[in-house]
Scaffold this motif. Sequence first.
Motif, PDB file in Angstrom:
ATOM      1  N   MET A   1       0.823  -1.206   0.000  1.00 52.22           N
ATOM      2  CA  MET A   1       0.000   0.000   0.000  1.00 52.22           C
ATOM      3  C   MET A   1       0.860   1.260   0.000  1.00 52.22           C
ATOM      4  O   MET A   1       1.856   1.340   0.709  1.00 52.22           O
ATOM      5  CB  MET A   1      -0.883   0.027   1.243  1.00 52.22           C
ATOM      6  N   ILE A   2       0.427   2.199  -0.793  1.00 54.64           N
ATOM      7  CA  ILE A   2       1.217   3.419  -0.929  1.00 54.64           C
ATOM      8  C   ILE A   2       0.269   4.599  -1.136  1.00 54.64           C
ATOM      9  O   ILE A   2      -0.807   4.431  -1.704  1.00 54.64           O
ATOM     10  CB  ILE A   2       2.222   3.249  -2.099  1.00 54.64           C
ATOM     11  N   GLY A   3       0.663   5.755  -0.639  1.00 54.71           N
ATOM     12  CA  GLY A   3      -0.132   6.965  -0.855  1.00 54.71           C
ATOM     13  C   GLY A   3       0.800   8.104  -1.188  1.00 54.71           C
ATOM     14  O   GLY A   3       1.963   8.092  -0.779  1.00 54.71           O
ATOM     15  N   ASN A   4       0.319   9.052  -1.960  1.00 55.19           N
ATOM     16  CA  ASN A   4       1.162  10.222  -2.217  1.00 55.19           C
ATOM     17  C   ASN A   4       0.310  11.465  -2.361  1.00 55.19           C
ATOM     18  O   ASN A   4      -0.892  11.389  -2.598  1.00 55.19           O
ATOM     19  CB  ASN A   4       2.048   9.988  -3.449  1.00 55.19           C
ATOM     20  N   ASP A   5       0.949  12.595  -2.155  1.00 50.53           N
ATOM     21  CA  ASP A   5       0.224  13.866  -2.283  1.00 50.53           C
ATOM     22  C   ASP A   5       1.170  14.939  -2.790  1.00 50.53           C
ATOM     23  O   ASP A   5       2.324  15.008  -2.367  1.00 50.53           O
ATOM     24  CB  ASP A   5      -0.357  14.296  -0.935  1.00 50.53           C
ATOM     25  N   ILE A   6       0.665  15.738  -3.708  1.00 50.23           N
ATOM     26  CA  ILE A   6       1.475  16.852  -4.218  1.00 50.23           C
ATOM     27  C   ILE A   6       0.748  18.172  -3.954  1.00 50.23           C
ATOM     28  O   ILE A   6      -0.475  18.249  -4.084  1.00 50.23           O
ATOM     29  CB  ILE A   6       1.811  16.650  -5.725  1.00 50.23           C
ATOM     30  N   VAL A   7       1.495  19.164  -3.505  1.00 52.04           N
ATOM     31  CA  VAL A   7       0.936  20.502  -3.284  1.00 52.04           C
ATOM     32  C   VAL A   7       1.623  21.444  -4.260  1.00 52.04           C
ATOM     33  O   VAL A   7       2.846  21.619  -4.205  1.00 52.04           O
ATOM     34  CB  VAL A   7       1.176  20.985  -1.832  1.00 52.04           C
ATOM     35  N   ASP A   8       0.841  22.016  -5.154  1.00 53.12           N
ATOM     36  CA  ASP A   8       1.341  23.032  -6.084  1.00 53.12           C
ATOM     37  C   ASP A   8       1.357  24.359  -5.318  1.00 53.12           C
ATOM     38  O   ASP A   8       0.306  24.910  -4.998  1.00 53.12           O
ATOM     39  CB  ASP A   8       0.394  23.098  -7.294  1.00 53.12           C
ATOM     40  N   LEU A   9       2.539  24.838  -5.009  1.00 55.24           N
ATOM     41  CA  LEU A   9       2.643  26.012  -4.131  1.00 55.24           C
ATOM     42  C   LEU A   9       2.083  27.281  -4.777  1.00 55.24           C
ATOM     43  O   LEU A   9       1.615  28.177  -4.075  1.00 55.24           O
ATOM     44  CB  LEU A   9       4.097  26.217  -3.690  1.00 55.24           C
ATOM     45  N   ASN A  10       2.110  27.346  -6.106  1.00 56.27           N
ATOM     46  CA  ASN A  10       1.512  28.517  -6.764  1.00 56.27           C
ATOM     47  C   ASN A  10       0.002  28.537  -6.553  1.00 56.27           C
ATOM     48  O   ASN A  10      -0.605  29.597  -6.374  1.00 56.27           O
ATOM     49  CB  ASN A  10       1.837  28.516  -8.255  1.00 56.27           C
ATOM     50  N   ILE A  11      -0.597  27.329  -6.548  1.00 54.26           N
ATOM     51  CA  ILE A  11      -2.047  27.236  -6.352  1.00 54.26           C
ATOM     52  C   ILE A  11      -2.402  27.420  -4.875  1.00 54.26           C
ATOM     53  O   ILE A  11      -3.353  28.125  -4.540  1.00 54.26           O
ATOM     54  CB  ILE A  11      -2.564  25.868  -6.870  1.00 54.26           C
ATOM     55  N   SER A  12      -1.614  26.794  -3.995  1.00 56.00           N
ATOM     56  CA  SER A  12      -1.945  26.939  -2.566  1.00 56.00           C
ATOM     57  C   SER A  12      -1.864  28.412  -2.148  1.00 56.00           C
ATOM     58  O   SER A  12      -2.644  28.867  -1.321  1.00 56.00           O
ATOM     59  CB  SER A  12      -1.050  26.058  -1.696  1.00 56.00           C
ATOM     60  N   ARG A  13      -0.942  29.141  -2.763  1.00 55.40           N
ATOM     61  CA  ARG A  13      -0.829  30.573  -2.433  1.00 55.40           C
ATOM     62  C   ARG A  13      -2.055  31.346  -2.908  1.00 55.40           C
ATOM     63  O   ARG A  13      -2.498  32.291  -2.254  1.00 55.40           O
ATOM     64  CB  ARG A  13       0.419  31.179  -3.084  1.00 55.40           C
ATOM     65  N   GLN A  14      -2.589  30.932  -4.054  1.00 57.49           N
ATOM     66  CA  GLN A  14      -3.779  31.620  -4.584  1.00 57.49           C
ATOM     67  C   GLN A  14      -5.046  31.239  -3.830  1.00 57.49           C
ATOM     68  O   GLN A  14      -5.924  32.047  -3.618  1.00 57.49           O
ATOM     69  CB  GLN A  14      -4.013  31.224  -6.045  1.00 57.49           C
ATOM     70  N   GLU A  15      -5.152  29.939  -3.492  1.00 67.36           N
ATOM     71  CA  GLU A  15      -6.455  29.420  -3.050  1.00 67.36           C
ATOM     72  C   GLU A  15      -6.600  29.231  -1.548  1.00 67.36           C
ATOM     73  O   GLU A  15      -7.708  29.036  -1.069  1.00 67.36           O
ATOM     74  CB  GLU A  15      -6.735  28.082  -3.757  1.00 67.36           C
ATOM     75  N   SER A  16      -5.482  29.218  -0.834  1.00 67.61           N
ATOM     76  CA  SER A  16      -5.585  28.959   0.604  1.00 67.61           C
ATOM     77  C   SER A  16      -4.878  30.026   1.404  1.00 67.61           C
ATOM     78  O   SER A  16      -3.736  30.363   1.126  1.00 67.61           O
ATOM     79  CB  SER A  16      -4.943  27.618   0.959  1.00 67.61           C
ATOM     80  N   ASN A  17      -5.578  30.546   2.395  1.00 68.50           N
ATOM     81  CA  ASN A  17      -4.945  31.466   3.314  1.00 68.50           C
ATOM     82  C   ASN A  17      -4.747  30.741   4.634  1.00 68.50           C
ATOM     83  O   ASN A  17      -5.637  30.708   5.475  1.00 68.50           O
ATOM     84  CB  ASN A  17      -5.822  32.713   3.496  1.00 68.50           C
ATOM     85  N   TRP A  18      -3.580  30.111   4.792  1.00 65.40           N
ATOM     86  CA  TRP A  18      -3.344  29.318   5.999  1.00 65.40           C
ATOM     87  C   TRP A  18      -3.220  30.191   7.230  1.00 65.40           C
ATOM     88  O   TRP A  18      -3.253  29.696   8.352  1.00 65.40           O
ATOM     89  CB  TRP A  18      -2.124  28.403   5.826  1.00 65.40           C
ATOM     90  N   GLN A  19      -3.080  31.505   7.010  1.00 68.18           N
ATOM     91  CA  GLN A  19      -2.998  32.408   8.163  1.00 68.18           C
ATOM     92  C   GLN A  19      -4.387  32.861   8.631  1.00 68.18           C
ATOM     93  O   GLN A  19      -4.510  33.588   9.603  1.00 68.18           O
ATOM     94  CB  GLN A  19      -2.130  33.617   7.819  1.00 68.18           C
ATOM     95  N   ARG A  20      -5.407  32.403   7.928  1.00 68.63           N
ATOM     96  CA  ARG A  20      -6.770  32.742   8.329  1.00 68.63           C
ATOM     97  C   ARG A  20      -7.032  32.259   9.764  1.00 68.63           C
ATOM     98  O   ARG A  20      -6.639  31.152  10.128  1.00 68.63           O
ATOM     99  CB  ARG A  20      -7.743  32.044   7.374  1.00 68.63           C
ATOM    100  N   LYS A  21      -7.735  33.082  10.522  1.00 66.14           N
ATOM    101  CA  LYS A  21      -8.023  32.740  11.923  1.00 66.14           C
ATOM    102  C   LYS A  21      -8.788  31.414  12.004  1.00 66.14           C
ATOM    103  O   LYS A  21      -9.805  31.241  11.344  1.00 66.14           O
ATOM    104  CB  LYS A  21      -8.851  33.865  12.541  1.00 66.14           C
ATOM    105  N   GLY A  22      -8.276  30.489  12.777  1.00 68.20           N
ATOM    106  CA  GLY A  22      -8.955  29.218  12.997  1.00 68.20           C
ATOM    107  C   GLY A  22      -8.559  28.118  12.031  1.00 68.20           C
ATOM    108  O   GLY A  22      -8.839  26.948  12.275  1.00 68.20           O
ATOM    109  N   TRP A  23      -7.918  28.482  10.935  1.00 72.25           N
ATOM    110  CA  TRP A  23      -7.586  27.500   9.882  1.00 72.25           C
ATOM    111  C   TRP A  23      -6.653  26.413  10.413  1.00 72.25           C
ATOM    112  O   TRP A  23      -6.940  25.226  10.309  1.00 72.25           O
ATOM    113  CB  TRP A  23      -6.945  28.243   8.702  1.00 72.25           C
ATOM    114  N   MET A  24      -5.549  26.841  11.013  1.00 75.11           N
ATOM    115  CA  MET A  24      -4.564  25.869  11.508  1.00 75.11           C
ATOM    116  C   MET A  24      -5.136  25.011  12.625  1.00 75.11           C
ATOM    117  O   MET A  24      -4.837  23.817  12.713  1.00 75.11           O
ATOM    118  CB  MET A  24      -3.336  26.608  12.022  1.00 75.11           C
ATOM    119  N   GLN A  25      -5.951  25.613  13.483  1.00 76.26           N
ATOM    120  CA  GLN A  25      -6.502  24.881  14.627  1.00 76.26           C
ATOM    121  C   GLN A  25      -7.397  23.726  14.178  1.00 76.26           C
ATOM    122  O   GLN A  25      -7.558  22.748  14.904  1.00 76.26           O
ATOM    123  CB  GLN A  25      -7.304  25.826  15.536  1.00 76.26           C
TER     124      GLN A  25
END
Lengths: 175, 83
Positions: A1-25
């Motif tokens: 069994m194997i799993g993988n994940d890729i994060v396109d940093l250009n897209i994550s910067r556009q679509e996700s605000n990880w600094q949003r209040k409550g997001w990390m929690q």
Amino acid sequence: MIGNDIVDLNISRQESNWQRKGWMQKIFSAEEQAVIYLSADQEKMVWLFWSMKEAAYKIFNRNSGKICYAPDSLHCTIDKISQEEALGKVLHKGIVYHTHSVFETDYIHTVAKPEAVNDKINITLIRKVNEPIKLPAHLTLNKDNLGIPYLLDINSGHSIDASLSHHGSYTALVY
Amino acid sequence: MMTQEEIIEKLKPILATYSKDKEALENLNMDSNFIKDLKVNSANLVDIVLDVEEAFDIEIDNDSMEQMLTVGAAIKIVQSKLQ
């Protein structure tokens, strides 16, 4: 069994605000948040942990056939980290998944396995979405009834465990 | 108590922000799956949960968040928290 994940940093910067209040929690444990806050590159740590969880979770979802969404139930630890890569573990419901992550300028890619990552060398192919995946001639990529990908070795007739992930401009295949 | 329709009307603009499948959004139903049908990026599921918390002034615990993957499930969770 194997799993993988890729994060396109250009897209994550556009679509996700990880600094949003409550997001990390909602996603990270107190320990993981502490590691992120203390890191010199917080964005990198956020997406490293994220990709570790997603890669491990893919194995769990596959085994259980269950689909649910509980990023906070997976606990990440880092064993070794450099500019280029990270080795770590994800603990989920008593099972340890071993992870190997690679940092590139435009993406972070993680492979997760239930056994130590070094036990078997896996092959990772990463391409831009509009380029074809170049598999060796004797292998074909297929999907089973549940949509789970696998490779078929036409010479031997054996199927080979594989994991596919997409994000933004990237597709990653690991087998 | 909010009706199901009232909840859906408040959910729609939230889902529209993150959905990449506008057709699925037009044909929204109880079984619409955020990831499979609406093509929401999994990192944005958390944003949906946070937006729903703000829109309805409720707190969604992690056990509820685990289940919040379809329109029907989201409505159930909102209704249970509003009670």
